[in-house]
Design a protein around this motif. Structure first.
Motif, short mmCIF file in Angstrom:
data_model
loop_
_atom_site.label_atom_id
_atom_site.label_comp_id
_atom_site.label_asym_id
_atom_site.label_seq_id
_atom_site.Cartn_x
_atom_site.Cartn_y
_atom_site.Cartn_z
N PHE A 30 -2.48 14.86 1.96
CA PHE A 30 -3.19 13.85 1.19
C PHE A 30 -4.33 13.25 2.02
O PHE A 30 -5.45 13.07 1.52
CB PHE A 30 -2.21 12.75 0.77
N ALA A 31 -4.06 12.94 3.28
CA ALA A 31 -5.07 12.31 4.13
C ALA A 31 -6.21 13.27 4.45
O ALA A 31 -7.39 12.88 4.42
CB ALA A 31 -4.42 11.81 5.42
N ILE A 32 -5.90 14.54 4.75
CA ILE A 32 -6.95 15.49 5.12
C ILE A 32 -7.86 15.79 3.93
O ILE A 32 -9.03 16.18 4.10
CB ILE A 32 -6.34 16.79 5.69
N LEU A 33 -7.34 15.58 2.72
CA LEU A 33 -8.16 15.80 1.51
C LEU A 33 -8.94 14.55 1.11
O LEU A 33 -9.56 14.52 0.06
CB LEU A 33 -7.26 16.25 0.36
N GLY A 34 -8.89 13.53 1.95
CA GLY A 34 -9.72 12.35 1.72
C GLY A 34 -9.01 11.13 1.19
O GLY A 34 -9.64 10.11 0.91
N GLY A 35 -7.69 11.20 1.02
CA GLY A 35 -6.94 10.06 0.52
C GLY A 35 -6.87 8.93 1.53
O GLY A 35 -6.88 9.16 2.75
N LYS A 36 -6.76 7.72 1.05
CA LYS A 36 -6.65 6.53 1.90
C LYS A 36 -5.21 6.03 1.88
O LYS A 36 -4.50 6.19 0.89
CB LYS A 36 -7.59 5.43 1.41
N VAL A 37 -4.82 5.39 2.97
CA VAL A 37 -3.46 4.88 3.13
C VAL A 37 -3.51 3.45 3.61
O VAL A 37 -4.31 3.11 4.50
CB VAL A 37 -2.67 5.75 4.14
N LEU A 38 -2.68 2.58 3.01
CA LEU A 38 -2.64 1.17 3.39
C LEU A 38 -1.20 0.71 3.44
O LEU A 38 -0.46 0.83 2.46
CB LEU A 38 -3.41 0.33 2.36
N ARG A 39 -0.76 0.20 4.59
CA ARG A 39 0.60 -0.31 4.73
C ARG A 39 0.63 -1.79 4.34
O ARG A 39 0.05 -2.64 5.03
CB ARG A 39 1.09 -0.14 6.16
N ARG A 40 1.28 -2.07 3.23
CA ARG A 40 1.42 -3.45 2.75
C ARG A 40 2.75 -3.59 2.02
O ARG A 40 3.28 -2.62 1.47
CB ARG A 40 0.30 -3.82 1.75
N GLU A 41 3.28 -4.79 2.00
CA GLU A 41 4.45 -5.08 1.17
C GLU A 41 3.97 -5.74 -0.11
O GLU A 41 3.17 -6.69 -0.07
CB GLU A 41 5.43 -6.01 1.90
N VAL A 42 4.42 -5.25 -1.25
CA VAL A 42 3.96 -5.70 -2.56
C VAL A 42 5.10 -6.38 -3.30
O VAL A 42 6.22 -5.87 -3.35
CB VAL A 42 3.43 -4.50 -3.39
N ARG A 43 4.83 -7.54 -3.87
CA ARG A 43 5.83 -8.27 -4.65
C ARG A 43 5.77 -7.94 -6.13
O ARG A 43 6.75 -8.03 -6.85
CB ARG A 43 5.66 -9.78 -4.46
N ASP A 44 4.56 -7.58 -6.59
CA ASP A 44 4.35 -7.26 -8.00
C ASP A 44 3.17 -6.29 -8.08
O ASP A 44 2.13 -6.56 -7.48
CB ASP A 44 4.06 -8.53 -8.80
N PRO A 45 3.29 -5.16 -8.81
CA PRO A 45 2.18 -4.20 -8.88
C PRO A 45 0.88 -4.82 -9.37
O PRO A 45 -0.21 -4.35 -9.02
CB PRO A 45 2.69 -3.14 -9.86
N ARG A 46 0.97 -5.87 -10.17
CA ARG A 46 -0.24 -6.47 -10.73
C ARG A 46 -1.15 -7.09 -9.67
O ARG A 46 -2.36 -7.20 -9.87
CB ARG A 46 0.13 -7.52 -11.77
#
Length: 362
Positions: free
Chosen positions: A163-179
């Motif tokens: 995924f990364a080598i094809l240009g995807g971005k990655v972000l480490r975060r904790e999410v409480r609600d998808p919105r």
């Protein structure tokens, strides 16, 4: 170019992200937990990150209703995709082998299963019913078929790296609600759609966890073997290969939140599997135990949730969670479903915006 955020870096999130990426969209994966080697992953702290702890194989489940038929179709899609990936990228952590099923008290769906139906109608390659003299003591029905297993640490790391080598971005975060993700600022711009592949459902009242305890051993096995016992318990092994040992299992305990493995359960699991398949033992008649594993399968009453939810006029979430213990074996079928829902949404959105622009010109 639409910007899609995939919430979750388990096998469903990673598969969906790659599938969407293949359509030419900008994709960012947001997650609290990411794949890592089993030597360093924290079993207690990451117990809710299900994918590393999965047995990660594909099993025969004869469909008996529309929901099961839908899942069976997803499993066949995944089988074909795994075959293609294994051929193209042998380092991906996938191994094809025989799957063996033993049932002490087979239901009608199994008893009525013929080799012709399994091969021709259900698409089970290499399917063969076992003869009585091939069955362990106490087993009434058995079969073998072609299937696959993955080493989940190797496989998920491979998906993330691709995924990364094809240009995807990655972000480490904790999410409480998808919105909340719609209001974040990203390198690729505003978010058009969020794919909720987080596993836990975020307050979905139909979700519950199913605790599973297994044991990772260094002993090797040439096939993945599953025995359904008459009392409802399970005895199985899943070879991980790629120096990943073999999983011996296992328990299925709905709504049990205990994170601690039981030594008594370990001994029962190992003893029962050795009785079913004594060849697993070393020349001294022993196992080499690496570690006990406790995981939480994100299970959902009513089955997997794969659908769109319109949060407001300009915000849509595609939900893809609640697969219980079948995440790996349905993963690419679910990813295809996510991609179809995304196409439907983007086409509808384009039509809506074009109509608004037309009205504005008038």
């Amino acid at each position: 170019m639409p910007h899609i955020v995939v919430l979750g870096a388990g096998v469903i999130g990673l598969s969906s992200a790659l599938r969407i990426q293949a359509e030419g969209h900008a994709v960012t994966i947001v997650a609290r937990d990411f794949p890592a080697g089993f030597e360093t992953i924290d079993a207690q702290n990451q117990i809710n990150f299900t994918s590393p702890w999965g047995g990660a194989h594909s099993r025969l489940v004869p469909p008996t209703n529309p929901a099961e038929e839908r899942e069976h179709a997803m499993s066949l899609q995944t089988f074909d995709h795994m075959r293609a990936v294994q051929a193209r990228n042998p380092e991906a952590g996938i191994t094809f082998m025989k799957g063996i099923e033993y049932l002490e008290a087979p239901g009608e769906a199994y008893r009525a299963l013929t080799e012709e139906r399994a091969r021709q109608q259900l698409g089970m390659q290499g399917f063969r019913l076992l003869k009585k003299d091939e069955l362990p003591e106490g087993v009434k029905w058995g079969c073998e078929y072609d299937t696959w297993c993955v080493n989940p640490m190797v496989y998920c790391s491979f998906l993330l790296r691709r995924f990364a080598i094809l240009g995807g971005k990655v972000l480490r975060r904790e999410v409480r609600d998808p919105r909340e993700i719609f209001d974040w600022k990203f390198e690729d711009g505003p978010v058009d759609v969020v794919v909720n592949a987080s596993g836990n459902g975020f307050n979905d009242e139909n979700m519950f966890i199913t605790r599973g305890q297994t044991c990772l051993v260094a002993n090797s096995c040439p096939a993945t073997i599953t025995r359904q016992n008459a009392d409802g318990s399970w005895t199985f092994c899943v070879p991980r290969n790629f120096d990943g040992g073999t999983i011996i299992g296992g328990t299925k305990e709905p709504n049990n939140w205990d994170p601690n493995p039981s030594l008594e359960v370990r001994e029962t699991l190992l003893r029962k599997f050795a009785a079913t398949y004594p060849q697993i033992l070393d020349p001294d008649g022993k196992y080499t135990v690496i570690k006990d594993i406790v995981g939480r399968r994100p299970t959902r009453r009513g089955g997997v949730r794969l659908e769109k939810e319109k949060v407001d006029e300009n915000r849509t979430i595609i939900h893809a969670y609640g697969l219980g213990g079948r995440g790996y074996e349905l993963s690419w079928g679910v990813a295809d479903g996510v991609a179809r829902l995304l196409v439907e949404h983007l086409e509808a959105s384009t039509s809506w915006y074009n109509a608004q622009a037309g009205e504005a010109k008038l």
